[in-house]
Design an enzyme around this catalytic site. Structure first.
Site, PDB file in Angstrom:
ATOM      1  N   CYS A   1      21.575  43.041   5.168  1.00 59.30           N
ATOM      2  CA  CYS A   1      22.255  43.585   3.999  1.00 59.30           C
ATOM      3  C   CYS A   1      23.638  42.957   3.961  1.00 59.30           C
ATOM      4  CB  CYS A   1      22.302  45.114   4.041  1.00 59.30           C
ATOM      5  SG  CYS A   1      23.295  45.784   5.381  1.00 59.30           S
ATOM      6  N   ILE A   2      24.623  43.654   3.466  1.00 59.89           N
ATOM      7  CA  ILE A   2      25.919  43.023   3.250  1.00 59.89           C
ATOM      8  C   ILE A   2      26.695  42.800   4.537  1.00 59.89           C
ATOM      9  CG2 ILE A   2      27.235  45.157   2.876  1.00 59.89           C
ATOM     10  CD1 ILE A   2      28.584  43.663   0.521  1.00 59.89           C
TER      11      ILE A   2
END
Length: 555
Positions: free
Chosen positions: A498-499
Site C-alpha cells: 500500500c502507500i
C-alpha cells in the site's frame, strides 16, 4: 476457523490497499482543482488583477476542469481499481471487466425503472430511488458502495473464471475473454435487485449520517481517532472512504445538485460560485483541516522530542530518519514513518496520539476552519486554505499546530525519559557478533550477491532470480537482505504494497525476522496471524516491493 480468519484479513487488507490508486488520483486532481478554481475566481482576480488576462484565466480554468476528472467519474474509477488491485494476474482484464460490470449494472437499473414506468422527472420518485445520471444513463446513484460491490464481485468472477475452458464451438469466448462476459451477465442480474433494495439501504445510511450529525463536533472527534486506531492494521481506508464518499459523511445541495459524501461535497463547492451552506461546512469537519493540528504541529513535535531524548552519539544517525519522517508528514500527509517509531514500543502512547488527532478534528470543527481535501499537509493548507481567502480561517491553523507541537513535544519527552522508552537513538547499539553476523547481508563491502547467500533466499528458483546482485537496492533499502529476513522467496505466497507498507501472505510468519528487518530500515513489522505479515517501510515501499518482485515468483 483459523484459515477463514486469515483469508478474511488478507481480503480486507487487499481491499483497503485498492483504494490507494483512485485516492492518489483524487489528491492530485484536488490540488489541480483547488489551484485552478481559486485563481480563476472573481474574488482572487479582483485582488490580483493580472490574473484577469485571457491567458491566465484559460490556464487556470483548464486546470479546474482537469481536476474534475476524478470526481466526475469517481464510482467507475473505484469499480475498476478494486478488481485491478485484488487480481494477482491479468490485472488489465480485471480492470476492463470492472468497467463492463459497472456499466451493465446501471443499464439494468435503467431497464427496471423504465419497465416499471418510473417518471425520471418526478421529484418524489427521484428522491425515493436516488435517481441520477451515471455515465450518461438514468440510474440509481449507489455511489462508492455500489462501485465497491461491483469491484468485489468482478474480482471474484475474475479469480473463478480467468482460466475458464469452453466447448470447442465456443472456445473463442473462453479464458480471459469470458471474464468481462460473465461480469456483464452477473452484474446485469444484480442490477435488477438494486431498485428493490437500495431505497431501504439508503435510508439506513441516511440514519447513520444523521446520527453522527446529531453528535455535533464529537462526530469528527470519533472519526479522527478511529482513523488513527485502524491505521496499524491497514483498515483505516475503509472508514475514511465511507465518510468521504457516502451519506455517512454528510449530504446536501451544492449549487442546486444533491451531493453525498464529505469530500464530494467539498469539491463540488470548489466548482460552485455560491457561498457554502451549513451542510457543506459540516461535512468538511471530516476532512483535512482536522488532521493539520497533528500533521503540521504534533508529530513534528514528537520527532523533536525523540531527537532530544536520543543519546548524543546516536543523534547524527537518527537525524535523517526523523527529518524524512517529518517531511513525509508535513509535505506528503504520510504519518506512518513517524507513528511506527513509537507504536510498537508504547502502544498506550499511540492511543494518546489517536486521541490528540481526534481533538484536532474537534477543535477545527468548533473554530469553523473550512479547508477540506484529503491529506492535511502544508499543500492542502496553502491551496485550499490560503488561496481560497480568509473565509476558510486558514490563519487559525498555525496557531492550533503550534499548540499541538508543544503538547506532543512535552508529552513525548516526559514519556520517553520517565518510562525509558527505546525510541530511535536510545536502544542499545547492536553487537554484530551476538547477532550471528547477520548484518553481513547489508554490508556494502561484500561482493555482489554474497549477502543473499546467508539466507539461501532464491537459489531454488533456477533462473535469474537465483543470483540476485547489489543492483537490487531500492534507495537506502537492500532488497536482497530484506528478502532473506522475510524467510526467502519460498516463504512468500503473495506480495503487494500500500502507500507505506509491504503486505504479504507467507507460509510461516515465524520465519520473518523482525529484528533483522528493523536493522535493514523497516519501521515495524506486524504479524496479524501465522500467515499474514505487514512490513512498514515508508514512502519508498513501492521501490522495495518492485525489487522484491523480481526475486519472488508470485503476484
Amino acid at each position: 476457523m483459523q484459515k477463514t480468519k486469515a483469508a478474511l484479513w488478507e481480503f480486507l487488507q487487499g481491499l483497503g490497499k485498492t483504494f490507494m490508486l483512485p485516492v492518489a488520483l483524487l489528491a492530485f486532481c484536488g490540488i489541480f482543482l483547488g489551484i485552478g478554481s481559486s485563481l480563476s475566481s472573481e474574488a482572487v482576480a479582483d485582488t490580483l488583477p493580472f490574473l484577469k488576462a485571457d491567458g491566465f484565466h484559460l490556464v487556470f480554468t483548464w486546470m479546474a476542469n482537469t481536476g474534475l476528472v476524478a470526481f466526475t467519474f469517481l464510482p467507475v474509477l473505484f469499480a475498476m481499481a478494486i478488481p485491478l488491485g485484488l487480481a494477482r494476474e491479468d490485472k488489465g482484464v480485471a480492470a476492463f471487466s470492472g468497467f463492463v460490470g459497472f456499466a451493465a449494472m446501471n443499464l439494468a437499473v435503467n431497464f427496471y425503472l423504465t419497465a416499471k414506468g418510473v417518471d425520471f422527472e418526478d421529484e418524489k420518485a427521484v428522491a425515493h430511488y436516488g435517481i441520477a445520471d451515471v455515465l450518461g444513463v438514468k440510474s440509481i446513484d449507489t455511489g462508492l458502495l455500489g462501485a465497491v460491490a461491483v469491484g468485489i464481485v468482478v474480482s471474484l468472477l475474475h479469480q473463478r473464471f480467468r482460466t475458464q475452458r469452453m466447448p470447442d464451438a465456443l472456445a473463442f469466448f473462453g479464458g480471459l475473454r469470458f471474464v468481462p462476459i460473465v461480469s456483464a451477465l452477473v452484474l446485469s442480474l444484480l442490477g435488477l435487485l438494486i431498485p428493490l433494495l437500495w431505497p431501504t439501504f439508503n435510508g439506513w445510511i441516511n440514519a447513520v449520517g444523521r446520527g453522527i450529525g446529531h453528535t455535533g463536533v464529537l462526530g469528527p472527534f470519533f472519526f479522527g481517532m478511529g482513523e488513527v486506531l485502524l491505521r496499524p492494521i491497514g483498515l483505516h481506508h475503509i472508514l475514511v472512504a465511507m465518510f468521504r464518499f457516502t451519506d455517512v459523511g454528510g449530504s446536501g445541495a451544492v449549487c442546486g445538485e444533491h451531493v453525498s459524501g464529505a469530500l464530494n461535497m467539498f469539491y463540488a463547492q470548489l466548482d460552485c460560485s455560491a457561498a457554502p451552506n451549513s451542510a457543506v461546512t459540516d461535512a468538511t469537519h471530516f476532512l483535512s483541516q482536522g488532521k493539520m493540528a497533528a500533521y503540521l504541529g504534533g508529530l513534528p513535535g514528537a520527532a523533536l522530542a525523540m531527537y532530544h531524548c536520543a543519546k548524543k552519539t546516536m543523534r547524527p544517525r537518527i537525524k535523517a530518519l526523523l527529518v524524512s519522517g517529518v517531511v513525509a508528514c508535513v509535505v506528503g500527509g504520510i504519518t506512518e514513518p513517524l507513528e511506527f517509531l513509537f507504536l510498537f514500543i508504547a502502544p498506550w502512547l499511540y492511543f494518546i496520539h489517536a486521541v490528540l488527532v481526534g481533538l484536532g478534528f474537534l477543535v477545527a470543527a468548533v473554530l469553523g476552519v473550512f479547508i477540506g481535501n484529503t491529506d492535511g499537509n502544508v499543500i492542502d493548507w496553502l491551496v485550499f486554505g490560503v488561496l481560497q481567502g480568509t473565509t476558510t480561517k486558514w490563519y487559525l491553523v498555525p496557531v492550533i499546530a503550534a499548540v499541538w507541537f508543544g503538547a506532543y513535544y512535552f508529552l513525548f519527552r516526559w514519556a520517553i525519559t520517565r518510562l525509558d522508552l527505546k525510541t530511535p537513538g536510545r536502544e542499545e547499539e547492536p553487537d554484530q557478533d551476538a547477532a550471528g553476523n547477520e548484518d553481513t547481508a547489508g554490508d556494502e563491502d561484500k561482493p555482489d550477491g554474497e549477502g543473499a547467500r546467508s539466507g539461501g533466499t532464491t537459489a531454488s528458483n533456477g533462473d535469474a532470480r537465483a543470483t540476485p546482485t547489489r543492483e537490487l537496492v531500492a534507495g537506502k533499502y537492500d532488497a536482497v537482505a530484506i528478502l532473506a529476513a522475510i524467510g526467502g522467496a519460498d516463504n512468500i505466497r503473495s506480495l503487494d504494497n500500500c502507500i507505506t507498507r509491504l503486505r504479504m501472505t507467507v507460509a510461516d510468519a515465524e520465519q520473518v525476522d523482525e529484528a533483522r528487518l528493523k536493522k535493514l530500515g523497516a519501521l515495524g513489522v506486524i504479524k496479524l496471524d501465522g500467515h499474514n505479515v505487514q512490513v512498514i517501510i515508508g514512502p519508498q515501499v513501492q521501490s522495495v516491493k518492485d525489487a522484491l518482485a523480481t526475486m519472488v515468483p508470485v503476484g
